[in-house]
Scaffold this motif. Structure first.
Motif, PDB file in Angstrom:
ATOM      1  N   PRO A   1      23.818  53.455  52.117  1.00  0.00           N
ATOM      2  CA  PRO A   1      24.539  52.683  53.125  1.00  0.00           C
ATOM      3  C   PRO A   1      23.562  51.915  54.022  1.00  0.00           C
ATOM      4  N   GLY A   2      23.880  50.671  54.266  1.00  0.00           N
ATOM      5  CA  GLY A   2      23.005  49.856  55.102  1.00  0.00           C
ATOM      6  C   GLY A   2      21.884  49.207  54.303  1.00  0.00           C
ATOM      7  N   GLY A   3      21.739  49.565  53.040  1.00  0.00           N
ATOM      8  CA  GLY A   3      20.691  48.979  52.204  1.00  0.00           C
ATOM      9  C   GLY A   3      21.173  47.716  51.511  1.00  0.00           C
ATOM     10  N   ALA A   4      20.496  47.352  50.427  1.00  0.00           N
ATOM     11  CA  ALA A   4      20.853  46.127  49.712  1.00  0.00           C
ATOM     12  C   ALA A   4      22.203  46.282  49.024  1.00  0.00           C
ATOM     13  N   PHE A   5      22.942  45.191  48.962  1.00  0.00           N
ATOM     14  CA  PHE A   5      24.249  45.217  48.302  1.00  0.00           C
ATOM     15  C   PHE A   5      24.080  45.093  46.789  1.00  0.00           C
ATOM     16  N   LEU A   6      25.091  45.553  46.059  1.00  0.00           N
ATOM     17  CA  LEU A   6      25.049  45.474  44.601  1.00  0.00           C
ATOM     18  C   LEU A   6      25.885  44.292  44.133  1.00  0.00           C
TER      19      LEU A   6
ATOM     20  N   GLU B   1      45.087  35.179  47.797  1.00  0.00           N
ATOM     21  CA  GLU B   1      44.702  33.786  48.020  1.00  0.00           C
ATOM     22  C   GLU B   1      44.518  33.021  46.704  1.00  0.00           C
ATOM     23  N   HIS B   2      44.784  33.673  45.609  1.00  0.00           N
ATOM     24  CA  HIS B   2      44.656  33.055  44.275  1.00  0.00           C
ATOM     25  C   HIS B   2      43.316  32.355  44.099  1.00  0.00           C
ATOM     26  N   ILE B   3      42.284  33.097  44.318  1.00  0.00           N
ATOM     27  CA  ILE B   3      40.960  32.481  44.226  1.00  0.00           C
ATOM     28  C   ILE B   3      40.474  32.497  42.784  1.00  0.00           C
ATOM     29  N   HIS B   4      40.249  31.313  42.250  1.00  0.00           N
ATOM     30  CA  HIS B   4      39.679  31.207  40.910  1.00  0.00           C
ATOM     31  C   HIS B   4      38.436  30.349  41.025  1.00  0.00           C
ATOM     32  N   ASP B   5      37.359  31.003  41.271  1.00  0.00           N
ATOM     33  CA  ASP B   5      36.114  30.294  41.503  1.00  0.00           C
ATOM     34  C   ASP B   5      35.098  30.933  40.570  1.00  0.00           C
ATOM     35  N   PRO B   6      34.872  30.311  39.397  1.00  0.00           N
ATOM     36  CA  PRO B   6      33.990  30.972  38.432  1.00  0.00           C
ATOM     37  C   PRO B   6      32.576  31.162  38.973  1.00  0.00           C
ATOM     38  N   GLY B   7      32.190  30.347  39.933  1.00  0.00           N
ATOM     39  CA  GLY B   7      30.823  30.449  40.459  1.00  0.00           C
ATOM     40  C   GLY B   7      30.657  31.451  41.585  1.00  0.00           C
ATOM     41  N   MET B   8      31.735  32.083  41.977  1.00  0.00           N
ATOM     42  CA  MET B   8      31.627  32.967  43.137  1.00  0.00           C
ATOM     43  C   MET B   8      30.858  34.236  42.807  1.00  0.00           C
ATOM     44  N   LYS B   9      30.284  34.800  43.846  1.00  0.00           N
ATOM     45  CA  LYS B   9      29.559  36.055  43.666  1.00  0.00           C
ATOM     46  C   LYS B   9      30.259  37.125  44.478  1.00  0.00           C
ATOM     47  N   ILE B  10      30.288  38.334  43.942  1.00  0.00           N
ATOM     48  CA  ILE B  10      30.930  39.435  44.654  1.00  0.00           C
ATOM     49  C   ILE B  10      29.901  40.542  44.864  1.00  0.00           C
ATOM     50  N   TYR B  11      29.710  40.872  46.121  1.00  0.00           N
ATOM     51  CA  TYR B  11      28.752  41.917  46.446  1.00  0.00           C
ATOM     52  C   TYR B  11      29.478  43.119  47.016  1.00  0.00           C
TER      53      TYR B  11
ATOM     54  N   MET C   1      29.375  51.519  56.534  1.00  0.00           N
ATOM     55  CA  MET C   1      28.402  50.901  55.642  1.00  0.00           C
ATOM     56  C   MET C   1      28.603  51.307  54.174  1.00  0.00           C
ATOM     57  N   HIS C   2      29.419  52.306  53.939  1.00  0.00           N
ATOM     58  CA  HIS C   2      29.595  52.782  52.566  1.00  0.00           C
ATOM     59  C   HIS C   2      30.497  51.889  51.729  1.00  0.00           C
ATOM     60  N   PHE C   3      31.381  51.166  52.370  1.00  0.00           N
ATOM     61  CA  PHE C   3      32.451  50.518  51.613  1.00  0.00           C
ATOM     62  C   PHE C   3      32.512  49.003  51.763  1.00  0.00           C
ATOM     63  N   SER C   4      31.642  48.421  52.557  1.00  0.00           N
ATOM     64  CA  SER C   4      31.779  46.997  52.838  1.00  0.00           C
ATOM     65  C   SER C   4      31.489  46.146  51.604  1.00  0.00           C
ATOM     66  N   ALA C   5      31.970  44.928  51.642  1.00  0.00           N
ATOM     67  CA  ALA C   5      31.820  44.038  50.493  1.00  0.00           C
ATOM     68  C   ALA C   5      31.757  42.601  50.976  1.00  0.00           C
ATOM     69  N   GLU C   6      31.294  41.723  50.111  1.00  0.00           N
ATOM     70  CA  GLU C   6      31.203  40.323  50.497  1.00  0.00           C
ATOM     71  C   GLU C   6      31.524  39.425  49.313  1.00  0.00           C
ATOM     72  N   LEU C   7      32.243  38.373  49.615  1.00  0.00           N
ATOM     73  CA  LEU C   7      32.579  37.379  48.605  1.00  0.00           C
ATOM     74  C   LEU C   7      31.847  36.096  48.980  1.00  0.00           C
ATOM     75  N   LEU C   8      31.078  35.592  48.043  1.00  0.00           N
ATOM     76  CA  LEU C   8      30.323  34.369  48.311  1.00  0.00           C
ATOM     77  C   LEU C   8      30.828  33.300  47.358  1.00  0.00           C
ATOM     78  N   THR C   9      31.449  32.273  47.914  1.00  0.00           N
ATOM     79  CA  THR C   9      32.016  31.244  47.042  1.00  0.00           C
ATOM     80  C   THR C   9      30.904  30.343  46.516  1.00  0.00           C
ATOM     81  N   SER C  10      31.224  29.564  45.499  1.00  0.00           N
ATOM     82  CA  SER C  10      30.181  28.699  44.917  1.00  0.00           C
ATOM     83  C   SER C  10      29.748  27.630  45.916  1.00  0.00           C
ATOM     84  N   LYS C  11      30.588  27.373  46.915  1.00  0.00           N
ATOM     85  CA  LYS C  11      30.193  26.427  47.963  1.00  0.00           C
ATOM     86  C   LYS C  11      29.315  27.071  49.020  1.00  0.00           C
TER      87      LYS C  11
END
Lengths: 141, 412
Positions: free
Chosen positions: A90-95, A73-83, A44-54
């Protein structure tokens, strides 16, 4: 029984799809696997999430995996969010990774050796230890 | 225990010298009795630890000692501390029960932690409910043999690994039983080591996990009911032989996951009842020989990113799908395997089928692209598609075929 379950799951999936809004998808620890390295996400300390604009969510077990995935993957998505997971909670809200402050240290032993811990701000990060160079997302990219 | 220090010393009996200046020291439970015994001992001594409960922690063994437990004395970390830290070469620890090691976010706490030492032997110990059981760090030529490592804390996700090795070499991990940890055995930057005859089951993530570890061998192990059986990742020269991958079942579980592996051997293993028997991704030159794939969902999933691998003389029996792939490219070869779904003929009676076998079914190609179509598996529609594809192949990769399928099972 298994089949029935999968049918219900699929039905649920379609039901959810209809009212789907792009949003953060919680990580199911011990079940979800990392998009980049395929490992099951457990730490839980290191996980991450990529949320695309879609609105598609990609989960990672290590922030290093997410960075590699963006690059490979050459992702260029200006609307994407990275958490990214908050190392202190750990286990709490993502930043929001764009606002987070990172520390890179080999002794962190993150799942894929990205060895990046994320904190809410500079004070939280400096509390973490000594000899630390603070990093932000642009430093890492 | 309200014994005074003086009483403690009575319990620590210094017996007569056995060989040269080697002494046997008998240790009984008491306040700091272990710590004092370790402090008093000189290199080459043996500590005979008597049964009982020792609430002692962070015991550093910095000289060559032999620790022998009689009747499994309990050394307890009270869910807060770590127990033994070995920093000297040639230390031997056996017959202890190490329990209730604590957890910390920055240090990995373990029952026995070896730091920068050689020739350490850890054998016949019990490890119960520890974050990490055995932790080897910059260790060399160490042996971890016949230990029982178990954790039954339900919060599996936060657990540590049973046997964890980091930046080590020439290790022998043999005949241990490991369950309920995060990974049963975890190798990270470990080279030229042996893992033999272990049983690793019901671990949260993997039974065995390799990362960046080269030229290692694992044989005769059983990996059962783990989150996923074994993961070998970013390593080269790994030999996998005579193992049993049994019932690693779940959404995206597998018996063996290979990711970015080169020049390795998978020989004479049994993959039985796994969701995916063998999953290969970005592998190069992996020999898959004389294995049994039985009753798996997918026997082998070979991603299009793999190349130069060779499947020879394997038995494929009772799998829902024999081989699946996610592209039309196939740079791997399949030769002389036995496929129970093969319905060709052998007119010249040379035990080799006269028409090639295509192990990828149409339906596995479709489910690879659209996973939810799985609910239509074995429906009339999917059966028709399979038959049509057999007459006029269009979807399945043409190169993925066994030109010499065997008519009879191979005796393994």
């Amino acid at each position: 029984m298994k089949k029935l379950l999968s049918i219900i799951k699929t039905a649920l999936f379609f039901a959810l799809l209809a009212g789907c809004k792009p949003g953060f998808e919680p990580v199911n620890y011990g079940h979800d696997s990392c998009t980049h390295c395929r490992m099951t996400i457990v730490d839980m300390h290191f996980s991450a999430e990529l949320l695309t604009s879609k609105g598609r969510a990609y989960k990672f077990d290590d922030f290093g995996c997410l960075l590699k995935y963006l690059k490979d993957e050459h992702i260029h998505d200006p609307g994407m969010k990275i958490y990214v997971a908050d190392f202190d909670h750990p286990g709490g809200a993502f930043l929001d990774a764009r606002r987070a402050v990172f520390i890179r240290n080999e002794n962190l032993h993150s799942p894929m050796n990205g060895n990046l811990a994320a904190y809410t701000d500079k004070t939280a990060a400096t509390h973490a230890g000594t000899e630390i160079k603070l990093l932000t997302l642009p430093d890492l990219e | 225990m309200k014994h005074t220090f003086g009483i403690c010393w009575i319990w620590i009996l210094l017996l007569s010298a056995v060989e040269g200046n080697c002494t046997e020291i008998r240790v009984r439970p008491g306040v700091n009795s272990l710590r004092m015994a370790i402090g008093r001992a000189t290199a080459g001594d043996t500590l005979l630890i008597q049964a009982g409960l020792y609430r002692e922690h962070d015991l550093t063994i910095d000289k060559k000692l032999t620790l022998i437990g009689a009747g499994y004395p309990h050394i307890d970390g009270e869910n807060r501390y770590q127990l033994l830290l070995v920093t000297a070469d040639g230390v031997s620890i056996s017959g202890l029960q190490l329990q209730h090691v604590g957890k910390a976010s920055l240090t990995d706490m373990a029952g026995i932690k070896v730091i920068g030492a050689k020739n350490v032997t850890i054998s016949n110990n019990h490890f119960f409910n520890n974050t990490f059981g055995v932790y080897l760090q910059n260790a060399s030529q160490c042996r971890v043999v016949k230990n029982l490592i178990h954790c039954d804390i339900s919060d599996e996700v936060n657990g540590g690994n049973g046997i964890h090795a980091w930046k080590s070499d020439h290790l022998t991990i043999e005949r241990n039983t490991i369950s309920g940890q995060r990974d049963g055995i975890y190798f990270e930057f470990v080279t030229e080591s042996y893992i033999r005859g272990n049983r690793s089951f019901r671990n949260a993530r993997y039974g065995l996990h390799f990362m960046f570890s080269h030229h290692d061998t694992y044989t005769q192990n059983v990996f059962q009911d783990n989150g996923a059986g074994v993961a070998v990742m970013y390593s080269k020269g790994v030999i996998m032989r005579d193992n049993l991958f049994l019932h690693n079942w779940g959404d995206s579980s597998y018996g063996l996951l290979l990711k970015e592996i080169t020049d390795s051997y998978i020989e004479h293993n049994r993959f039985v009842k796994n969701t995916i028997g063998l999953h290969m991704e970005s592998t190069t030159r992996v020999e898959v020989k004389r294995n049994l794939f039985q009753e798996n969902g997918w026997a082998a999933r070979v991603q299009a990113s793999c190349s130069g691998s060779d499947f020879t003389a394997n038995n494929f029996i009772g799998n829902s799908f024999d081989v699946a792939t996610n592209g039309t490219m196939m740079l791997n070869t399949f030769n002389r395997n036995y496929w129970d779904k093969y319905d060709g003929y052998d007119l010249n009676r040379n035990q080799v089928g006269d028409v090639p076998y295509y192990p990828v079914s149409v339906y596995s190609v479709i489910t690879e692209k659209i996973p939810v179509t799985m609910i239509l598996y074995h429906s009339l529609l999917s059966d028709i598609m399979d038959q049509v594809e057999k007459v006029m192949p269009t979807v399945i990769p043409d190169k993925l075929r066994d030109n010499e399928p065997l008519m009879k099972k191979i005796t393994l």
